[in-house]
Design a protein around this motif. Structure first.
Motif, PDB file in Angstrom:
ATOM      1  N   ARG A 193      -9.875   8.057  -2.940  1.00  0.00           N
ATOM      2  CA  ARG A 193     -10.626   6.896  -3.429  1.00  0.00           C
ATOM      3  C   ARG A 193      -9.673   5.786  -3.863  1.00  0.00           C
ATOM      4  N   SER A 194      -8.629   6.121  -4.606  1.00  0.00           N
ATOM      5  CA  SER A 194      -7.686   5.104  -5.070  1.00  0.00           C
ATOM      6  C   SER A 194      -6.958   4.466  -3.891  1.00  0.00           C
ATOM      7  N   GLN A 195      -6.716   5.245  -2.850  1.00  0.00           N
ATOM      8  CA  GLN A 195      -6.057   4.695  -1.669  1.00  0.00           C
ATOM      9  C   GLN A 195      -6.976   3.759  -0.900  1.00  0.00           C
ATOM     10  N   ARG A 196      -8.291   4.063  -0.890  1.00  0.00           N
ATOM     11  CA  ARG A 196      -9.249   3.152  -0.254  1.00  0.00           C
ATOM     12  C   ARG A 196      -9.318   1.838  -1.018  1.00  0.00           C
ATOM     13  N   TRP A 226       0.844  -1.203   0.000  1.00  0.00           N
ATOM     14  CA  TRP A 226       0.000   0.000   0.000  1.00  0.00           C
ATOM     15  C   TRP A 226       0.878   1.252   0.000  1.00  0.00           C
ATOM     16  N   THR A 275      -5.321   9.813  -5.143  1.00  0.00           N
ATOM     17  CA  THR A 275      -6.586  10.278  -4.591  1.00  0.00           C
ATOM     18  C   THR A 275      -7.023   9.420  -3.406  1.00  0.00           C
ATOM     19  N   ALA A 329      -6.954   0.588  -2.822  1.00  0.00           N
ATOM     20  CA  ALA A 329      -5.684  -0.098  -2.557  1.00  0.00           C
ATOM     21  C   ALA A 329      -5.704  -0.778  -1.194  1.00  0.00           C
ATOM     22  N   THR A 335      -1.327   5.684  -6.406  1.00  0.00           N
ATOM     23  CA  THR A 335      -2.599   5.967  -5.729  1.00  0.00           C
ATOM     24  C   THR A 335      -2.496   7.347  -5.088  1.00  0.00           C
ATOM     25  N   LEU A 377       2.500   1.917  -3.378  1.00  0.00           N
ATOM     26  CA  LEU A 377       1.601   2.521  -4.365  1.00  0.00           C
ATOM     27  C   LEU A 377       1.450   4.022  -4.150  1.00  0.00           C
ATOM     28  N   VAL A 378       1.456   4.433  -2.879  1.00  0.00           N
ATOM     29  CA  VAL A 378       1.363   5.864  -2.565  1.00  0.00           C
ATOM     30  C   VAL A 378       2.688   6.557  -2.868  1.00  0.00           C
TER      31      VAL A 378
END
Length: 206
Positions: A175-178, A162, A173, A180, A171, A165-166
């Protein structure tokens, strides 16, 4: 200048955690999972990996050196990089804390696992076969030590995925982090199942 150096170290740290360490972790657990299908299946899979050309070189370049770098960078990041408590939720800050704790547990576990398997094999005091892990995991303390170690390692990998990705901008936004978060949770559950199932197979039979 210091911020650029910290940014570089965090990127390198997250990259090493996924490539090559994460890939090796999955491969290693999948090979161990062959124990579920019996002694012969595991020994064939382990023998194939053990018989790869330039295996020693590959292990140092792809496994040991990256793990050492990742561990050193991890300690550096823990003690020097400040986490942005305002940017992320309480859950994410909690995961950050668990990531640090699991990192310490994982390092202890991997060090011990390498000592009683790879190093023991290299010194000629053990052989690469089903019985090696069977003898270790039929001991109650070692069984639970490996359970805790595998869960810690798979959590550290999945939660680190996770962060990867950040950190690498995949990721951005909320939303994209949620998304993920849910995806890495699935990764954690699947990889953990594979690892624990293999431990149970070694300890109690397929």
């Amino acid at each position: 200048m210091a911020e650029n150096r910290d940014f570089f170290y965090r990127r390198l740290h997250s990259l090493l955690g996924v490539i090559p360490i994460g890939i090796f972790l999955i491969q290693h657990l999948l090979v161990n999972h062959f124990a579920v299908y019996g002694r012969e299946s595991f020994e064939q899979a382990a023998g194939f990996i053990h018989g790869l050309p330039f295996r020693i070189v590959l292990e140092f370049v792809v496994i040991y050196i990256p793990i050492l770098f990742h561990a050193i960078l991890g300690v550096y990041i823990v003690f020097t990089v400040k986490y942005n408590n305002k940017r992320y939720s309480f859950f994410r800050n909690l995961m950050f804390t668990f990531q640090r704790i699991s990192g310490i547990i994982t390092l202890i576990f991997i060090t011990w696992h390498v000592w009683e398997t790879r190093i023991a094999i290299g010194l000629g005091s053990a052989e690469l076969n089903y019985s090696l892990m069977e003898n270790i995991l039929t001991q109650p303390f070692m069984f639970w030590f490996y359970i805790v170690g595998v869960v810690s390692t798979t959590f550290h990998f999945a939660n680190g995925l996770w962060s990867f990705l950040v950190t690498w901008g995949f990721t951005i936004t909320p939303r994209s982090q949620r998304v993920a978060t849910y995806a890495t949770l699935i990764v954690f559950l699947v990889v953990t199942y594979i690892g624990i199932r293999a431990i149970i197979a070694f300890a109690y039979g397929a």
